[in-house]
Structures are given as C-alpha cells and as structure tokens.
Design an enzyme around this catalytic site. Structure first.
Site, PDB file in Angstrom:
ATOM      1  CB  CYS A  31       3.118   3.085  -5.882  1.00 56.49           C
ATOM      2  SG  CYS A  31       1.963   2.254  -6.991  1.00 56.49           S
ATOM      3  NE  ARG A  67       4.592  -0.034  -3.866  1.00 61.19           N
ATOM      4  CZ  ARG A  67       5.765   0.544  -4.014  1.00 61.19           C
ATOM      5  NH1 ARG A  67       6.516   0.773  -2.949  1.00 61.19           N
ATOM      6  NH2 ARG A  67       6.213   0.898  -5.209  1.00 61.19           N
ATOM      7  CG  ASP A 107       6.882  -2.499  -5.558  1.00 64.62           C
ATOM      8  OD1 ASP A 107       5.830  -3.169  -5.657  1.00 64.62           O
ATOM      9  OD2 ASP A 107       7.311  -1.758  -6.455  1.00 64.62           O
TER      10      ASP A 107
HETATM   11  P1  4NP Z   1       3.661  -0.764  -7.556  1.00 62.20           P
HETATM   12  O1  4NP Z   1       4.513  -2.053  -7.987  1.00 62.20           O
HETATM   13  O2  4NP Z   1       4.589   0.428  -7.705  1.00 62.20           O
HETATM   14  O3  4NP Z   1       3.309  -1.007  -6.115  1.00 62.20           O
HETATM   15  O4  4NP Z   1       2.453  -0.704  -8.476  1.00 62.20           O
HETATM   16  C1  4NP Z   1       5.094  -2.166  -9.271  1.00 62.20           C
HETATM   17  C2  4NP Z   1       4.324  -2.581 -10.324  1.00 62.20           C
HETATM   18  C3  4NP Z   1       4.869  -2.731 -11.590  1.00 62.20           C
HETATM   19  C4  4NP Z   1       6.210  -2.450 -11.775  1.00 62.20           C
HETATM   20  C5  4NP Z   1       7.000  -2.019 -10.720  1.00 62.20           C
HETATM   21  C6  4NP Z   1       6.434  -1.880  -9.456  1.00 62.20           C
HETATM   22  N1  4NP Z   1       6.786  -2.611 -13.066  1.00 62.20           N
HETATM   23  O5  4NP Z   1       8.013  -2.408 -13.205  1.00 62.20           O
HETATM   24  O6  4NP Z   1       6.065  -2.930 -14.033  1.00 62.20           O
END
Ligand code: 4NP
Length: 153
Positions: free
Chosen positions: A8, A14, A123
């Site tokens: 992800c 996720r 997300d």
């Molecule tokens: P993930 O969600 O892709 O599901 O882990 C996110 C976690 C952190 C960030 C963006 C999406 N971030 O910009 O730090």
C-alpha cells in the site's frame, strides 16, 4: 513455497493489516510452511513507523495476532523475490512501477480483483474507517488464498 507481499502507500494501515490477516488464515489451514508473507510501502511517507493504532485495534478486536513491525519500502529486487505483489488500490500501481519498472511477469494484482466485487480498498489513513477496510481485506485474503490453493500449491 509461495511468496506474497502486500503493498500500500504507507505500509502502516492496509498492507500490514492484510499481512497479518493472511498469515492468520494460512496458519489456521495448516499451510504456514508453504508461504512467505510480508508487506511493503510504495512511498517513504511512514518509513520506520509502527503499525497504525487503528489497524492494531481492529486486529486485536478480531483476535488476529500481529507483531511490532516498522514500515518498509518495496525495492526493485523484491520483484524477483516475490511470486505475487498484491496492491490495495489502483493508485498503488503507478507508484509501484516507479520502483520495480515493468510488471513483465504479471505478478502484480489488486487484492479485491480476486473477489466477485473488484474494487479499490479505501485508505483508512484518510477515512478513519478501519472496520470497512478490515471487511474488504478479509474478503480479499480469503479469495486470494483460494486462488493460490487452486493454482499454485
Ligand atoms: P496505508 O495508509 O497506505 O494504508 O498504510 C497510509 C499511511 C500513511 C500515509 C498515507 C497512507 N502517510 O502519508 O503517511
């Protein structure tokens, strides 16, 4: 041995949720020794950060074991290392290609494309809705395991 990496954007919400849900399913079916299961980020945004509290909370609620881990970014050599690179949403695809180059061997798949309802997994970093994310990830992992058992092991 089938090597699967869930991918992800940040590798704190996720993809680690999918990693631990899938590990639990595989373990329950006694297939642990047939799998290597990990997760990675496409971005550097959260590198080194622990699993998000929302993901930890929902995994605890669902009695799914997880370990303390730090976010890691996918590397070019990971394309050779893994058999299946499983992205959470379409937007992960161009980001992933920036690191791995082309998907010459057709190893990259979107998780919910293994189900009857192909879709992106929202997300929860933005939605705050870890329950819906868990539901999607559970459905996707279930379908993915069926696919692997039919085709690869
Ligand atoms: P993930 O969600 O892709 O599901 O882990 C996110 C976690 C952190 C960030 C963006 C999406 N971030 O910009 O730090």
């Amino acid at each position: 041995m089938v090597k699967v990496v869930f991918i992800c954007l940040g590798n704190i919400c996720r993809s680690p949720m999918a990693e631990f849900v899938f590990k639990d399913m595989v373990k329950r079916q006694g297939l642990e020794k047939d799998f290597l299961i990990e997760s990675r980020a496409t971005s550097s945004e959260a590198l080194g950060c622990s699993v998000h509290r929302g993901t930890q909370k929902i995994l605890t609620q669902k009695n799914i074991p997880f370990s303390d881990r730090q976010a890691r970014k996918i590397t070019q050599s990971d394309y050779d290392k893994y058999d299946l690179l499983i992205i959470m949403e379409t937007a992960n695809y161009p980001n992933l290609l920036r690191t791995i180059g082309e998907d010459a061997q057709g190893k990259v798949h979107r998780l919910l494309d293994f189900t009857d309802n192909p879709a992106d997994i929202d997300d929860p970093w933005y939605t705050g809705d870890f329950e819906s994310t868990y539901r999607d990830i559970h459905l996707g992992c279930d379908a993915l395991l069926k696919y692997i058992k039919e085709k690869l092991i």
